[in-house]
Design a protein around this motif. Sequence first.
Motif, PDB file in Angstrom:
ATOM      1  N   ASN A 170       5.220  -9.455   0.174  1.00  0.00           N
ATOM      2  CA  ASN A 170       4.737  -8.129  -0.195  1.00  0.00           C
ATOM      3  C   ASN A 170       5.747  -7.092   0.289  1.00  0.00           C
ATOM      4  O   ASN A 170       5.898  -6.863   1.489  1.00  0.00           O
ATOM      5  CB  ASN A 170       3.365  -7.889   0.430  1.00  0.00           C
ATOM      6  N   PHE A 171       6.457  -6.470  -0.638  1.00  0.00           N
ATOM      7  CA  PHE A 171       7.462  -5.481  -0.297  1.00  0.00           C
ATOM      8  C   PHE A 171       7.022  -4.072  -0.685  1.00  0.00           C
ATOM      9  O   PHE A 171       7.853  -3.222  -0.990  1.00  0.00           O
ATOM     10  CB  PHE A 171       8.799  -5.822  -0.962  1.00  0.00           C
ATOM     11  N   ASP A 172       5.724  -3.810  -0.683  1.00  0.00           N
ATOM     12  CA  ASP A 172       5.244  -2.476  -1.010  1.00  0.00           C
ATOM     13  C   ASP A 172       5.711  -1.444   0.011  1.00  0.00           C
ATOM     14  O   ASP A 172       5.892  -0.273  -0.325  1.00  0.00           O
ATOM     15  CB  ASP A 172       3.710  -2.465  -1.082  1.00  0.00           C
ATOM     16  N   TRP A 173       5.919  -1.892   1.249  1.00  0.00           N
ATOM     17  CA  TRP A 173       6.382  -0.959   2.286  1.00  0.00           C
ATOM     18  C   TRP A 173       7.781  -0.421   1.963  1.00  0.00           C
ATOM     19  O   TRP A 173       8.156   0.661   2.392  1.00  0.00           O
ATOM     20  CB  TRP A 173       6.405  -1.647   3.647  1.00  0.00           C
TER      21      TRP A 173
ATOM     22  N   SER B  49       8.852   0.584  -0.888  1.00  0.00           N
ATOM     23  CA  SER B  49       8.859   1.574  -1.969  1.00  0.00           C
ATOM     24  C   SER B  49       9.064   2.992  -1.436  1.00  0.00           C
ATOM     25  O   SER B  49       9.435   3.881  -2.194  1.00  0.00           O
ATOM     26  CB  SER B  49       7.562   1.496  -2.759  1.00  0.00           C
ATOM     27  N   ASP B  50       8.830   3.208  -0.148  1.00  0.00           N
ATOM     28  CA  ASP B  50       9.010   4.539   0.436  1.00  0.00           C
ATOM     29  C   ASP B  50      10.448   4.805   0.881  1.00  0.00           C
ATOM     30  O   ASP B  50      10.768   5.928   1.259  1.00  0.00           O
ATOM     31  CB  ASP B  50       8.075   4.715   1.634  1.00  0.00           C
TER      32      ASP B  50
END
Length: 71
Positions: free
Chosen positions: A3-6, A8-9
Amino acid sequence: MLNFDWASDIPQETAKMIFFGLYLVIGAFVMLLPNEYIYEGVPKEERFWYNNLKIWSAVVLGILATVYYLF
């Protein structure tokens, strides 16, 4: 899965600089290799500058870093 959603910032320019820094670190490690290790098994009279793998790896890393930085 991963999970590489972090990530995206992270701004794109910051991500480019991180990867460019990784290329610099890899290049520094390659330059630290002793010449005797680079030319292992090659007689001293057959050691020419164009056989030095440090030069070729620096050129390839430079090309890759430039391409990844620009695109």
